[in-house]
Design a protein around this motif. Structure first.
Motif, short mmCIF file in Angstrom:
data_model
loop_
_atom_site.label_atom_id
_atom_site.label_comp_id
_atom_site.label_asym_id
_atom_site.label_seq_id
_atom_site.Cartn_x
_atom_site.Cartn_y
_atom_site.Cartn_z
N GLN A 68 -21.52 34.03 -15.73
CA GLN A 68 -20.42 34.51 -14.87
C GLN A 68 -20.13 35.97 -15.18
O GLN A 68 -19.92 36.36 -16.32
CB GLN A 68 -19.15 33.68 -15.11
CG GLN A 68 -19.30 32.24 -14.66
CD GLN A 68 -17.99 31.47 -14.68
OE1 GLN A 68 -17.10 31.78 -15.47
NE2 GLN A 68 -17.87 30.47 -13.81
N GLY A 69 -20.10 36.77 -14.10
CA GLY A 69 -19.71 38.18 -14.23
C GLY A 69 -18.27 38.32 -13.78
O GLY A 69 -17.37 37.61 -14.25
N LEU A 74 -20.42 36.48 -3.29
CA LEU A 74 -20.10 35.86 -2.01
C LEU A 74 -21.08 34.75 -1.64
O LEU A 74 -21.07 34.27 -0.51
CB LEU A 74 -20.09 36.94 -0.92
CG LEU A 74 -19.00 38.01 -1.10
CD1 LEU A 74 -19.25 39.22 -0.21
CD2 LEU A 74 -17.62 37.44 -0.82
N MET A 89 -19.20 36.88 -19.12
CA MET A 89 -19.64 38.12 -19.77
C MET A 89 -18.50 39.13 -19.93
O MET A 89 -18.73 40.27 -20.30
CB MET A 89 -20.77 38.74 -18.94
CG MET A 89 -21.97 37.82 -18.77
SD MET A 89 -22.71 37.37 -20.34
CE MET A 89 -23.64 38.86 -20.67
N CYS A 137 -16.16 43.67 -10.18
CA CYS A 137 -17.55 43.23 -10.40
C CYS A 137 -18.13 43.96 -11.61
O CYS A 137 -17.71 45.05 -11.96
CB CYS A 137 -18.41 43.44 -9.16
SG CYS A 137 -18.58 45.15 -8.63
N GLY A 202 -32.59 34.45 -16.74
CA GLY A 202 -32.14 34.97 -18.03
C GLY A 202 -30.75 35.57 -17.84
O GLY A 202 -30.29 35.74 -16.71
C1 LIG Z 1 -14.26 42.84 -1.43
C2 LIG Z 1 -15.71 42.64 -1.74
C3 LIG Z 1 -16.65 43.54 -1.27
C4 LIG Z 1 -18.00 43.36 -1.56
N1 LIG Z 1 -18.89 44.26 -1.07
C5 LIG Z 1 -20.19 44.10 -1.37
C6 LIG Z 1 -21.16 45.04 -0.87
O1 LIG Z 1 -20.83 45.97 -0.13
N2 LIG Z 1 -22.44 44.86 -1.22
C7 LIG Z 1 -22.85 43.82 -2.02
O2 LIG Z 1 -24.04 43.72 -2.32
N3 LIG Z 1 -21.98 42.91 -2.48
C8 LIG Z 1 -20.67 43.02 -2.17
N4 LIG Z 1 -19.78 42.10 -2.63
C9 LIG Z 1 -20.26 40.94 -3.40
C10 LIG Z 1 -20.14 41.10 -4.94
O3 LIG Z 1 -19.18 42.03 -5.30
C11 LIG Z 1 -21.45 41.52 -5.54
O4 LIG Z 1 -22.40 40.50 -5.30
C12 LIG Z 1 -21.40 41.78 -7.06
O5 LIG Z 1 -22.61 42.42 -7.40
C13 LIG Z 1 -21.21 40.55 -7.91
O6 LIG Z 1 -20.89 40.95 -9.24
P1 LIG Z 1 -20.01 40.03 -10.19
O7 LIG Z 1 -19.98 40.66 -11.53
O8 LIG Z 1 -18.72 39.72 -9.59
O9 LIG Z 1 -20.93 38.73 -10.27
P2 LIG Z 1 -20.54 37.19 -10.15
O10 LIG Z 1 -19.93 36.90 -8.83
O11 LIG Z 1 -19.78 36.76 -11.34
O12 LIG Z 1 -22.00 36.54 -10.21
C14 LIG Z 1 -22.92 36.72 -9.18
C15 LIG Z 1 -24.27 36.10 -9.60
O13 LIG Z 1 -24.83 36.82 -10.69
C16 LIG Z 1 -24.97 35.97 -11.85
N5 LIG Z 1 -24.60 36.79 -13.01
C17 LIG Z 1 -23.43 37.45 -13.22
N6 LIG Z 1 -23.51 38.16 -14.35
C18 LIG Z 1 -24.74 37.95 -14.87
C19 LIG Z 1 -25.45 38.43 -16.01
N7 LIG Z 1 -24.90 39.27 -16.88
N8 LIG Z 1 -26.73 38.00 -16.20
C20 LIG Z 1 -27.32 37.16 -15.33
N9 LIG Z 1 -26.71 36.67 -14.24
C21 LIG Z 1 -25.44 37.08 -14.01
C22 LIG Z 1 -24.09 34.77 -11.59
O14 LIG Z 1 -24.58 33.61 -12.22
C23 LIG Z 1 -24.16 34.66 -10.07
O15 LIG Z 1 -25.34 33.98 -9.70
C24 LIG Z 1 -18.42 42.24 -2.34
C25 LIG Z 1 -17.48 41.33 -2.81
C26 LIG Z 1 -16.14 41.51 -2.51
C27 LIG Z 1 -15.16 40.51 -3.04
#
Ligand SMILES: Cc1cc2nc3c(=O)[nH]c(=O)nc-3n(C[C@H](O)[C@H](O)[C@H](O)COP(=O)(O)OP(=O)(O)OC[C@H]3O[C@@H](n4cnc5c(N)ncnc54)[C@H](O)[C@@H]3O)c2cc1C
Length: 467
Positions: A68-69, A74, A89, A137, A202
């Motif tokens: 979890q990050g 989405l 993390m 994020c 991983g």
């Molecule tokens: C308001 C809003 C706007 C957004 N705009 C965009 C956009 O313009 N473009 C875009 O691409 N996305 C967008 N997103 C989606 C999101 O922000 C991205 O996908 C972001 O990269 C996810 O990061 P996170 O740390 O929140 O990951 P999480 O949601 O916690 O996890 C996402 C995935 O990555 C895995 N993961 C997380 N951390 C690790 C790690 N350290 N090692 C291995 N796996 C891991 C998780 O298991 C899960 O499968 C948006 C979301 C929101 C809420």
């Protein structure tokens, strides 16, 4: 208490392992809106060695784990089932080094995107990745999903912002490829296996990020356009003048634009009248006169009739007001009951695709309400349907209708949000059986016990639409 939870407490200490009522709701679900359940436990490692210990113990116990990050995903990739151990993390944070000569920043994976952007700015550089969830994020999540965002046109996706990576494998071994060099052709590019793998191969723990020179200033304009072909013509005309100075080219169809405007402080469109299509464009150059050159180029397009009307932001406040319309995406889950799509299509086809969606949805569900917007320079379209406008229709029915059209247009069912839980049964709409078999072979080689984020990305063999 399950024996694995006790073992994790023995190694990490009770303060770093939560179970039962001690698990806070934020670990249960991401922004996909998928209903959430409490996992077996949540662990909060502080070091790479602790991540390694957790994976080693879980692998020995055949215990499934969910990385979890920032939980802003989405696609449901970080949502646990009741049997999983979540590895958050959020404590593995920090900038370890900023190397000016190499123009790189070495960070731990839990560091937020905003922290990285701010540190790069303070050092006179820029970190090119940017998206609306920047404050929450994490770099690890950005890389695990190969996030896109609003500057892909200029600098590429998250993948292109990375030179080196460290990941902990399912058995707890640490695979360090912390390369800082731009060129390094020494066999397979292991770093790229983990980028976009959504925590199934991983856990990313560190990255060497590429920094870019900081641009002098940014100009932002909102343009009204006649139609989609005009939008593509404008994009190509601006790129032929400014090259990669065109950093963002966001298209909003009226349904989305009106929604965004309705949420602004004034509630009024900065362009006055209503138009068929809107483009929010950002140009970022290095020379002092770049703003004047941008305004002149837009003027020429106004005179040529490609642009019907335009406003160019004159201050930071005006820039933010224009971006607020586009960033109304954050309000979609608040104001609607959204069924979200993030698809890729050949750029020349996106306008036809939107027309086809409107026609198809109107015929199937006359009451439906949908909004359309996207980073069209990256071939990326977002579609959101409000489930409240189509009572009785299931998400699966809407998925099948839209993804069926994407397949017909030879597009991709995920442009930037990943596959996660939500799209896994449709992966076969965009990937061939041979590609899926290769993905399964890689997964098996790196995670033979299948403990890493099971059920995400790859569909179960008996649950594959269209294969
Ligand atoms: C308001 C809003 C706007 C957004 N705009 C965009 C956009 O313009 N473009 C875009 O691409 N996305 C967008 N997103 C989606 C999101 O922000 C991205 O996908 C972001 O990269 C996810 O990061 P996170 O740390 O929140 O990951 P999480 O949601 O916690 O996890 C996402 C995935 O990555 C895995 N993961 C997380 N951390 C690790 C790690 N350290 N090692 C291995 N796996 C891991 C998780 O298991 C899960 O499968 C948006 C979301 C929101 C809420």
């Amino acid at each position: 208490m399950k024996p694995i939870v006790q073992k994790l407490i023995d190694v990490l200490g009770p303060e770093s392992v939560r179970s039962g009522d001690a698990i806070e709701p934020r670990y249960l679900g991401d922004w996909s809106g998928r209903s959430a359940v409490a996992p077996l436990a949540v662990v909060l490692p502080r070091t790479v060695s602790e991540v390694s210990d957790v994976l080693r113990l879980c692998n020995e116990a055949h215990q499934s784990v969910v990385p979890q990050g920032g939980m802003t995903g989405l696609a449901g990739g970080s949502i646990p089932s009741g049997k999983d151990v979540c590895i958050s993390m959020e404590r593995l944070v920090g900038i370890e080094e900023l190397d000016r000569a190499a123009a790189t920043m070495t960070v731990l994976a839990g560091t937020t995107l905003q922290t990285v952007q701010d540190a790069a700015q303070a050092a006179g550089f820029e970190f090119a990745l940017d998206l609306g969830a920047r404050g929450s994020c994490q770099i690890g999540g950005n890389l695990a999903t190969n996030a896109g965002g609003i500057r892909v046109l200029q600098s590429g996706t998250a993948r292109e912002q990375v030179l080196g990576l460290e990941a902990v494998l399912a058995d707890g071994s640490v695979l360090s490829s912390m390369n800082k060099m731009v060129k390094n052709n020494t066999g397979y590019d292991l770093r790229n296996l983990f980028i976009g793998s959504e925590g199934t191969l991983g856990i990313i723990t560190r990255a060497v990020l590429r920094l870019k020179p900081r641009r002098a200033a940014r100009s932002t304009a909102l343009c009204a356009l006649n139609d989609y072909d005009g939008a593509v013509a404008l994009l190509r005309a601006l790129q032929s003048t400014f090259g990669d100075e065109i950093g963002a080219f966001e298209i909003m169809w009226p349904e989305f634009y009106d929604f965004g405007v309705s949420l602004t402080r004034s509630g009024q469109s900065p362009l006055g009248n209503a138009y068929p299509l809107y483009a929010l464009i950002e140009q970022a150059g290095f020379s002092d006169d770049h703003g004047e050159r941008f305004a002149a180029a837009l003027n020429a397009q106004l005179e040529a009739g490609v642009v019907l009307n335009a406003v160019v932001a004159q201050s930071q406040a005006e820039t933010q007001a224009l971006w607020a319309i586009r960033e109304a995406t954050a309000e979609l889950p608040v104001k609607l009951e959204p069924i979200n799509f993030d698809v890729s299509l050949p750029i020349g086809e996106i306008g036809h695709f939107v027309d086809a969606c409107r026609r198809d949805f109107r015929a199937r569900w006359p009451t439906h309400h949908g909004v359309y917007f996207g980073h069209i320079g990256d071939s990326n379209l977002h579609v959101t349907l409000d489930a409240r406008s189509i009572p009785g229709v299931t998400v699966e029915e809407v998925d099948r209708a839209l993804y069926g059209m994407v397949r017909d247009y030879k597009g991709s069912i995920s442009a930037e949000h990943g596959i996660g839980l939500l799209k896994r049964s449709f992966l076969g709409y965009s990937r061939s059986p041979a590609e899926l078999a290769c993905m399964r072979a890689i997964k098996h080689a790196l995670d033979p016990r299948g403990i890493l984020n099971p059920g995400k990305v790859l569909p179960a063999a008996d649950n594959q639409e269209g294969i």
